[in-house]
Motif scaffolding. Sequence first.
Motif, short mmCIF file in Angstrom:
data_model
loop_
_atom_site.label_atom_id
_atom_site.label_comp_id
_atom_site.label_asym_id
_atom_site.label_seq_id
_atom_site.Cartn_x
_atom_site.Cartn_y
_atom_site.Cartn_z
N ALA A 243 -3.89 8.61 2.07
CA ALA A 243 -3.85 7.36 1.31
C ALA A 243 -3.24 7.58 -0.06
N GLY A 244 -3.67 8.65 -0.73
CA GLY A 244 -3.14 8.94 -2.06
C GLY A 244 -1.65 9.21 -2.04
N TYR A 245 -1.19 9.93 -1.02
CA TYR A 245 0.23 10.24 -0.90
C TYR A 245 1.03 8.97 -0.61
N ALA A 246 0.47 8.08 0.22
CA ALA A 246 1.14 6.82 0.54
C ALA A 246 1.30 5.95 -0.71
N ILE A 247 0.26 5.89 -1.51
CA ILE A 247 0.31 5.09 -2.74
C ILE A 247 1.39 5.62 -3.68
N GLU A 248 1.42 6.94 -3.84
CA GLU A 248 2.40 7.56 -4.73
C GLU A 248 3.82 7.29 -4.28
N GLN A 249 4.06 7.43 -2.97
CA GLN A 249 5.41 7.33 -2.45
C GLN A 249 5.94 5.89 -2.35
N THR A 250 5.06 4.91 -2.42
CA THR A 250 5.51 3.52 -2.33
C THR A 250 5.63 2.89 -3.72
N GLY A 251 5.57 3.69 -4.76
CA GLY A 251 5.76 3.16 -6.09
C GLY A 251 4.68 2.18 -6.48
N ASP A 252 5.06 0.95 -6.78
CA ASP A 252 4.11 -0.07 -7.21
C ASP A 252 3.65 -0.96 -6.07
N THR A 253 3.90 -0.57 -4.84
CA THR A 253 3.60 -1.44 -3.70
C THR A 253 2.13 -1.45 -3.32
N LEU A 254 1.48 -0.29 -3.31
CA LEU A 254 0.11 -0.15 -2.80
C LEU A 254 -0.83 0.41 -3.86
N GLU A 255 -2.13 0.21 -3.62
CA GLU A 255 -3.14 0.81 -4.48
C GLU A 255 -4.43 1.00 -3.70
N ALA A 256 -5.25 1.95 -4.15
CA ALA A 256 -6.55 2.18 -3.53
C ALA A 256 -7.49 1.05 -3.93
N LEU A 257 -8.37 0.71 -3.02
CA LEU A 257 -9.36 -0.33 -3.27
C LEU A 257 -10.75 0.30 -3.20
N GLY A 258 -11.43 0.40 -4.34
CA GLY A 258 -12.75 1.01 -4.37
C GLY A 258 -12.69 2.52 -4.37
N ASP A 259 -13.84 3.14 -4.27
CA ASP A 259 -13.95 4.60 -4.30
C ASP A 259 -13.79 5.20 -2.90
N ASP A 260 -13.46 6.49 -2.86
CA ASP A 260 -13.43 7.20 -1.59
C ASP A 260 -14.83 7.23 -0.99
N THR A 261 -14.88 7.21 0.33
CA THR A 261 -16.17 7.22 1.02
C THR A 261 -16.24 8.39 1.99
N GLY A 262 -17.46 8.81 2.29
CA GLY A 262 -17.72 9.76 3.37
C GLY A 262 -16.93 11.04 3.35
N VAL A 263 -17.02 11.82 2.26
CA VAL A 263 -16.30 13.10 2.21
C VAL A 263 -16.90 14.05 3.25
N THR A 264 -16.07 14.52 4.17
CA THR A 264 -16.51 15.37 5.28
C THR A 264 -15.50 16.49 5.52
N PRO A 265 -15.90 17.54 6.25
CA PRO A 265 -14.97 18.64 6.51
C PRO A 265 -13.90 18.28 7.53
N GLU A 266 -12.72 18.88 7.34
CA GLU A 266 -11.67 18.82 8.35
C GLU A 266 -11.52 20.23 8.92
#
Length: 318
Positions: A243-266
């Motif tokens: 999500a963070g990478y998508a926001i950065e790469q789309t310039g002013d098009t997108l933004e995060a809504l609220g805080d991150d949820t459910g931090v879990t291991p990958e």
Amino acid sequence: MSLSKGMQSIAAATLSAAMLIAIAACGTTDGSNTATDSGSSSDGSTTSSSTQGFDTSGIKKDDAIAALLPESVTKDGTLTVGTDTSYAPAEFFAEDGKTPIGFDVDLSKALAAVFGLKEETVSSTFDSIIPSVGSKYDLGISSFTVTKERMDAVDFVTYFKAGSTWVTKKGNPEKVDTSNLCGVKVAVQTGTTQEEEVNKANEQCKADGKDEIEIQSSKLQTDVTTAVASGKASIFYADSPVAGYAIEQTGDTLEALGDDTGVTPEAVAIKKGDTQTAEAVQKAMQKLMDDGTYQKILDTWGVSSGAIDKTEINPAIE
């Protein structure tokens, strides 16, 4: 798993082309291991540059760790890794549209180097990887969040942590409230934990007699991001690095809504019951963590916030 970003906000067709053919952009750099950053043009579209990732050629084979691998993995001299190459910055295609890059790809190459094997990343759809681990692929490395359901199918070796992030158009023009998604157009990637969560929320909407969530499930995260950027969907839900990478790469098009949820291991997915490969991967990943290579790879892609310092086999989760 990541996890997706490199699109403009003008038209869905342009978005898909930009992401699927020329999505080679990277965030934070680390010395000479990366190429230049990408930028946004004055019309909001994304310009991309080639991304080399981290140079794993200097990693030496560890004979003791390599000896742990079973012949089923080593016999062809190649570590074959299944991944969904639509999930930047974890795994995606370079500008040529065929070379896999990303921090998961670099970690795959680093593991193969420790094992003294060649590495081959095979692009696949996300939901088809786990069923193919142990047959088509030696490992699955594709931003897999550890869940009890997935551990019924494969063994896991943890290597990263990530939450989930809601993303909408900048300014949230449709006034989406993530606590009440009934009647909202929501985009998610097929087979992800985010899709599961949205499906559960939809069941609650139906139980409460409210409008159903209009779930737009796509096999590629690129299509998920495009849906929101182009206005086809109101919001999407994905792993926080993606999500963070998508926001950065789309310039002013997108933004995060609220805080991150459910931090879990990958984690790395391994054939269920293959204890030799699981132990080898765990020890190799821990070696990369201990000698600093792991951190350098994450720093290269600007995702060091997801770093862990101890890798585990089949961690306890709630």
